[in-house]
Enzyme design. Structure first.
Site, PDB file in Angstrom:
ATOM      1  N   ASP A   8       0.326 -17.494  -6.527  1.00  0.00           N
ATOM      2  CA  ASP A   8       1.582 -17.026  -7.085  1.00  0.00           C
ATOM      3  C   ASP A   8       2.000 -18.013  -8.176  1.00  0.00           C
ATOM      4  OD1 ASP A   8       4.166 -15.733  -7.254  1.00  0.00           O
ATOM      5  OD2 ASP A   8       4.952 -17.398  -6.059  1.00  0.00           O
ATOM      6  N   ILE A   9       2.894 -17.586  -9.063  1.00  0.00           N
ATOM      7  CA  ILE A   9       3.358 -18.487 -10.129  1.00  0.00           C
ATOM      8  C   ILE A   9       4.652 -19.202  -9.726  1.00  0.00           C
ATOM      9  CG2 ILE A   9       4.241 -18.645 -12.488  1.00  0.00           C
ATOM     10  CD1 ILE A   9       2.278 -16.505 -13.311  1.00  0.00           C
ATOM     11  N   ASP A  10       5.755 -18.456  -9.625  1.00  0.00           N
ATOM     12  CA  ASP A  10       7.069 -19.081  -9.470  1.00  0.00           C
ATOM     13  C   ASP A  10       7.230 -19.786  -8.131  1.00  0.00           C
ATOM     14  OD1 ASP A  10       8.708 -18.227 -11.934  1.00  0.00           O
ATOM     15  OD2 ASP A  10       7.722 -16.373 -11.278  1.00  0.00           O
ATOM     16  N   GLY A  44       4.731 -11.554  -9.433  1.00  0.00           N
ATOM     17  CA  GLY A  44       5.628 -10.440  -9.695  1.00  0.00           C
ATOM     18  C   GLY A  44       5.939 -10.294 -11.170  1.00  0.00           C
ATOM     19  N   LYS A 186       0.888  -7.137  -3.716  1.00  0.00           N
ATOM     20  CA  LYS A 186      -0.065  -8.150  -4.177  1.00  0.00           C
ATOM     21  C   LYS A 186      -1.403  -8.043  -3.439  1.00  0.00           C
ATOM     22  CE  LYS A 186       3.118 -11.734  -5.826  1.00  0.00           C
ATOM     23  NZ  LYS A 186       3.459 -13.175  -5.780  1.00  0.00           N
ATOM     24  N   ASP A 209       5.086 -18.296  -1.903  1.00  0.00           N
ATOM     25  CA  ASP A 209       6.336 -18.864  -1.392  1.00  0.00           C
ATOM     26  C   ASP A 209       7.376 -17.815  -1.034  1.00  0.00           C
ATOM     27  OD1 ASP A 209       8.735 -18.904  -3.718  1.00  0.00           O
ATOM     28  OD2 ASP A 209       6.707 -18.597  -4.451  1.00  0.00           O
ATOM     29  N   ASN A 212       7.517 -11.390  -1.278  1.00  0.00           N
ATOM     30  CA  ASN A 212       6.549 -10.504  -1.919  1.00  0.00           C
ATOM     31  C   ASN A 212       5.123 -11.018  -1.806  1.00  0.00           C
ATOM     32  OD1 ASN A 212       6.956 -12.658  -3.687  1.00  0.00           O
ATOM     33  ND2 ASN A 212       6.945 -11.401  -5.524  1.00  0.00           N
TER      34      ASN A 212
END
Length: 261
Positions: A8-10, A44, A186, A209, A212
């Site tokens: 994931d990114i954020d 997302g 995802k 984290d 989602n």
């Protein structure tokens, strides 16, 4: 054996306190590539919203907008638009109930109102938004947003599921919920990547984290929640890393590579 790592990114790769990906995480990802492993992003964010980080990370694949679009490099492997007429009806229902809504467009967000309930979650992931909604009425939409406090979830989300069963509703902020095509998330995007590579889920690691990330962490071989993750995600994870602010991703990747050696 080659493994694949989905990130994931954020708040997993991207530290929002510094607004950057820690050097330790970048080094860990480069080490994975050097050792012959595949690296993929599962976020997302839309492609435009994630582009700077995709350029920085150079993943082989990217699962975008919570699985609604999957990329191999810059090539679109597949996408799952929302059912347009039903989405318009959902937005009308939210308006009647006094709630705001929006969409995650390719070049930014479009929202029905710039209220605190809308802008706080938008600002938290640095999405630029405007209130010009004319274009969406005829355009393909991959991801919608609904804005209401999580205290309403127990009552409102079941009602929306009953009225609009074409969609899934996934909370990602205290006042923001994603609207996704039913059965798309995802994990389904990651499964498309695995199929393209001819790899089994047991050879995949997933880092996340948020809520989602739930299906992804549960459905792939090893699910890893960050130390700063939502408590419910930690409950289902196979492992819990330290937070992004304490180089948790890099430490966990090093540990996994040591186990694979």
């Amino acid at each position: 054996m080659t493994k694949i790592f989905f990130f994931d990114i954020d708040n997993t790769l991207l530290d929002h306190q510094t607004n950057s990906i820690p050097e330790s995480a970048l080094n860990a990802i480069n080490d994975l590539k050097a050792n012959g492993h595949q690296v993929a992003i599962a976020t997302g964010r839309s492609h435009a919203h994630a582009k700077a980080y995709l350029m920085q990370l150079q993943p082989s694949y990217a699962v975008m907008q919570n699985g609604a679009i999957v990329l191999r490099g810059d090539e679109v492997m597949g996408k799952s638009p929302l059912e347009h007429d039903a989405l318009m009806a959902l937005f009308m229902e939210m308006t009647a109930r006094g709630h705001s809504y929006g969409i995650n467009g390719e070049e930014g967000g479009h929202v029905s109102a710039e209220t605190k309930q809308v802008m706080v979650p938008m600002d938290s992931v640095e999405i630029k938004v405007n209130a010009d909604f004319d274009f969406y009425k005829t355009s393909e939409v991959l991801q919608g947003w609904l804005f209401f406090d999580e205290s309403l979830d127990e009552e409102l989300i079941p009602e929306l599921r009953a009225m609009f069963p074409q969609f899934d509703y996934v909370r990602w902020h205290q006042t923001a919920v994603d609207v996704l095509p039913k059965g798309v998330n995802k994990l389904t995007g990651c499964q498309s990547v695995l199929e393209d590579l001819g790899m089994a889920a047991e050879h995949a690691y997933a880092f996340g984290d948020g809520l989602n990330d739930m299906e992804m962490l549960q459905g792939l071989g090893t699910g890893i929640a960050m130390g700063n993750a939502h408590p419910r995600l930690k409950e289902v994870a196979d492992r819990v890393a330290e937070s992004i602010q304490h180089d948790g991703l890099a430490k966990m990747v090093r540990q996994i590579q040591s186990e694979l050696a």
